[in-house]
Design a protein around this motif. Structure first.
Motif: not given
Length: 280
Positions: A60-65
């Protein structure tokens, strides 16, 4: 799974008024939890601690960027049950063209090698993600071989399937394209149940299983169960055109997801696996 008042009181969310079970797939128990002025999405993994959710949080953190995703609010373990609290996304309608462009933006996030900085082995299908410099090696050894071995252990494999698989495997390892792929950030499970449009029409991705690989693998998943129309592919191509021959390469990536379903749900998916293997 029923959540008791005592269990809910231990969440780091103040003044919960109710918890409503929602559809969350077959992996986690899922709930909408409400307070006086806000809603959250709660996932619970019964009798498995919070480590189960570390891979999803990283994804989620990688995609959320680069794309809208649920925000991570909290994670932890209560009475032996791992939990993950996410922001609640109200859903609406939106443009498939915009969704295609958003997925292309994800795929334009690159890495020097294929894989990820951690494996995920808590689920039913192990994801062996250690870094590889060569995509052909990663895909055959760390994706296909893993599921073929599991299918054999589950008595879902045969000498005929093995014969055709070995022919496909050698073709993959010898294909020049497979040695020229640039590592892209992948969602990892891009079916129609894992995207939505927010109430303002913004495309969003949920339930990631990220790693860096060939972006054609994500797109192959979109073709198996439907839910993506021609506007999606037009939007994607306009933002990040695919290399020539992508349609011909599609079955080799569809195979991975069909092998996954063969292992999860049994011989119902055998004919689809055979349809691809028999081409080799």
């Amino acid at each position: 799974m029923q959540l008791t008042t005592k269990w809910l009181a231990q969440l780091p969310v103040s003044e919960i008024t109710r918890a409503i079970p929602v559809s969350g797939g077959d992996i986690n128990a899922a709930f909408r939890i409400e307070t006086a002025d806000q809603s959250y999405f709660l996932k619970v993994q019964p009798q498995r601690d919070e480590r189960f959710f570390a891979h999803e949080i990283a994804g989620l953190r990688l995609l959320g960027a680069v794309i809208t995703t649920p925000q991570v609010i909290a994670t932890g373990t209560i009475d032996g049950d791992g939990y993950l609290v996410l922001s609640w996304l109200d859903s609406g309608t939106g443009s498939q063209y915009a969704l295609g462009q958003a997925v292309a933006a994800v795929h334009q996030q690159h890495q020097a090698q294929f894989g990820l900085d951690h494996d995920f082995t808590f689920g039913k299908l192990p994801k062996i993600n250690h870094w590889q410099s060569d995509w052909a090696t990663f895909y055959t050894e760390q994706r296909l071989d893993v599921l073929v071995k599991l299918a054999s252990q589950n008595h879902l494999w045969s000498t005929n399937r093995e014969h055709h698989y070995q022919r496909l495997r050698q073709e993959l390892l010898a294909d020049p394209y497979m040695h020229q792929v640039q590592p892209s950030l992948l969602h990892g499970d891009l079916w129609s149940g894992n995207y939505l449009f927010t109430s303002t029409g913004t495309p969003a991705l949920i339930d990631p299983d990220v790693f860096y690989g060939d972006r054609e693998m994500d797109l192959a998943m979109t073709t198996i169960f439907g839910g993506f129309d021609e506007d999606f592919y037009r939007g994607y191509q306009a933002a990040y055109p695919l290399a020539p021959g992508s349609q011909q390469r599609l079955p080799r990536y569809q195979l991975y997801y069909l092998l996954a379903h063969l292992n999860l749900f049994g011989e119902t998916y055998g004919p689809a696996v055979d349809h691809i293997l028999d081409q080799y």
